[in-house]
Write a protein that holds these residues in place. Structure first.
Motif, PDB file in Angstrom:
ATOM      1  N   PHE A  37      10.932 -18.133 -13.087  1.00 22.17           N
ATOM      2  CA  PHE A  37      11.593 -17.698 -11.855  1.00 22.17           C
ATOM      3  C   PHE A  37      12.513 -16.519 -12.143  1.00 22.17           C
ATOM      4  CE2 PHE A  37      15.252 -17.779  -8.997  1.00 22.17           C
ATOM      5  CZ  PHE A  37      14.632 -17.775  -7.755  1.00 22.17           C
ATOM      6  N   GLY A  38      13.307 -16.621 -13.212  1.00 28.23           N
ATOM      7  CA  GLY A  38      14.207 -15.531 -13.575  1.00 28.23           C
ATOM      8  C   GLY A  38      13.452 -14.268 -13.931  1.00 28.23           C
ATOM      9  N   ALA A  39      12.321 -14.405 -14.605  1.00 31.43           N
ATOM     10  CA  ALA A  39      11.533 -13.234 -14.975  1.00 31.43           C
ATOM     11  C   ALA A  39      11.003 -12.516 -13.745  1.00 31.43           C
ATOM     12  CB  ALA A  39      10.382 -13.650 -15.891  1.00 31.43           C
ATOM     13  N   GLN A  40      10.528 -13.287 -12.761  1.00 29.78           N
ATOM     14  CA  GLN A  40      10.027 -12.679 -11.523  1.00 29.78           C
ATOM     15  C   GLN A  40      11.160 -12.018 -10.745  1.00 29.78           C
ATOM     16  OE1 GLN A  40       6.833 -12.349 -10.831  1.00 29.78           O
ATOM     17  NE2 GLN A  40       6.351 -13.441 -12.725  1.00 29.78           N
ATOM     18  N   MET A  41      12.314 -12.676 -10.696  1.00 29.96           N
ATOM     19  CA  MET A  41      13.474 -12.090 -10.026  1.00 29.96           C
ATOM     20  C   MET A  41      13.869 -10.771 -10.688  1.00 29.96           C
ATOM     21  SD  MET A  41      15.167 -13.425  -7.396  1.00 29.96           S
ATOM     22  CE  MET A  41      16.875 -12.988  -7.751  1.00 29.96           C
ATOM     23  N   ASP A  42      13.835 -10.753 -12.000  1.00 29.31           N
ATOM     24  CA  ASP A  42      14.225  -9.555 -12.739  1.00 29.31           C
ATOM     25  C   ASP A  42      13.280  -8.400 -12.429  1.00 29.31           C
ATOM     26  OD1 ASP A  42      15.989  -8.386 -14.861  1.00 29.31           O
ATOM     27  OD2 ASP A  42      14.065  -8.131 -15.853  1.00 29.31           O
ATOM     28  N   SER A  43      11.978  -8.679 -12.353  1.00 29.75           N
ATOM     29  CA  SER A  43      11.007  -7.627 -12.042  1.00 29.75           C
ATOM     30  C   SER A  43      11.210  -7.079 -10.634  1.00 29.75           C
ATOM     31  CB  SER A  43       9.582  -8.163 -12.198  1.00 29.75           C
ATOM     32  OG  SER A  43       9.290  -8.422 -13.554  1.00 29.75           O
ATOM     33  N   LEU A  44      11.426  -7.974  -9.679  1.00 26.47           N
ATOM     34  CA  LEU A  44      11.657  -7.516  -8.308  1.00 26.47           C
ATOM     35  C   LEU A  44      12.935  -6.686  -8.220  1.00 26.47           C
ATOM     36  CD1 LEU A  44      10.674 -10.767  -6.361  1.00 26.47           C
ATOM     37  CD2 LEU A  44       9.373  -8.641  -6.511  1.00 26.47           C
ATOM     38  N   ALA A  45      13.969  -7.113  -8.951  1.00 28.80           N
ATOM     39  CA  ALA A  45      15.220  -6.354  -8.960  1.00 28.80           C
ATOM     40  C   ALA A  45      15.002  -4.972  -9.566  1.00 28.80           C
ATOM     41  CB  ALA A  45      16.284  -7.123  -9.741  1.00 28.80           C
ATOM     42  N   ASP A  46      14.184  -4.887 -10.617  1.00 31.07           N
ATOM     43  CA  ASP A  46      13.950  -3.605 -11.269  1.00 31.07           C
ATOM     44  C   ASP A  46      13.244  -2.624 -10.336  1.00 31.07           C
ATOM     45  OD1 ASP A  46      15.161  -4.608 -13.483  1.00 31.07           O
ATOM     46  OD2 ASP A  46      13.343  -4.805 -14.691  1.00 31.07           O
ATOM     47  N   VAL A  47      12.327  -3.113  -9.516  1.00 33.91           N
ATOM     48  CA  VAL A  47      11.642  -2.237  -8.561  1.00 33.91           C
ATOM     49  C   VAL A  47      12.654  -1.618  -7.603  1.00 33.91           C
ATOM     50  CG1 VAL A  47       9.983  -2.139  -6.670  1.00 33.91           C
ATOM     51  CG2 VAL A  47       9.440  -3.437  -8.721  1.00 33.91           C
TER      52      VAL A  47
END
Length: 264
Positions: free
Chosen positions: A81-91
């Motif tokens: 979950f944290g990894a997906q959140m991090d990717s969305l935040a990076d976009v």
């Protein structure tokens, strides 16, 4: 006769009890949310014409991005979950926000061409992050290759693409050739993000700093911070130029390492 036993949860009225989540698992995601807030605030500030604060928000988001992953590893709180959140935040923080700062600052002079350049950068950031996520899940990838990014990483791309803004803050005239040059430069950085160029990450497995070099390393870090505080835009401009000069040497180092590995 009515039963004296307590009734269990009825269908449609409740369900399994949600287990409590330790605070250490929430902290990294909270930092990620703060980074998203910083990136979105940077967009708002840019359209209000407060460009220096807008750039500061993008840089602050980059600092939080570096912090959340390290915090998750330190607290042993890494999760999908944290990894997906991090990717969305990076976009948002490193794709959309820098493009939305650069466009009203300079690229709007080119009308649709400037908007296309900003779009290309934002889309390239999303593609680069998608490729990163896929490669991170590849179990057959050699360990030594994890010391190199494939393409410029998203946070670095965000700092690099804002170079025309730094130059503008230093007093360069915003009319004339600067806007077309900024559009070409924006597309160039986008291409470098989705390219196959290998960029040294500084995260080589088992990498250590020589004990005798630690004082020199700390002194350089302090000096860089002081220069950033005292001469922010000069320092950022110099850092961007140094990073671009570093890229060919990084690619050459990867090729040599790959040739050595293949020769074994």
């Amino acid at each position: 006769m009515p039963s004296n036993e307590p009734e269990g949860p009825k269908p449609g009225f409740g369900g399994p009890r949600i287990r409590e989540i330790p605070l250490r698992l929430v902290i990294p995601n909270l930092i990620t949310v703060m980074a998203i807030c910083a990136g979105l605030t940077g967009i708002r500030l840019a359209f209000e014409g407060r460009f220096e604060l807008a750039v500061a928000m993008v840089l602050f988001a980059a600092a939080l991005d570096a912090l959340d992953g390290r915090t998750a590893r330190m607290l042993k709180a890494s999760s999908k979950f944290g990894a997906q959140m991090d990717s969305l935040a990076d976009v948002i923080n490193f794709g959309v926000a820098p493009a939305m700062v650069l466009y009203p600052f300079l690229l709007h002079q080119l009308n649709s061409l400037g908007w296309i350049a900003a779009l290309i950068f934002a889309i390239a950031c999303a593609l680069r992050l998608a490729r990163f996520n896929v490669m991170a899940e590849d179990p057959d990838r050699p360990v030594w290759q994890t010391a190199y990014f494939v393409g410029i990483p998203a946070p670095a791309g965000a700092v690099l693409v804002l170079l025309p803004v730094y130059i503008g803050f230093l007093g360069a005239p915003l009319d004339g050739a600067l806007a077309p040059a900024a559009a070409v430069y924006c597309v160039l950085i986008a291409l470098l993000m989705v390219s196959r160029i290998r960029v040294w990450s500084g995260k080589a497995p088992g990498q250590r700093i020589n004990r005798d070099s630690v004082p020199f390393f700390l002194l350089c870090a302090v000096l860089l911070v002081m220069l950033f505080v005292a001469y922010t835009w000069y320092t950022l401009t110099a850092v961007v130029v140094a990073y671009l000069v570093f890229l060919p040497f990084s690619a050459l180092a990867y090729r040599r390492r790959e040739a050595a590995e293949n020769a074994e």
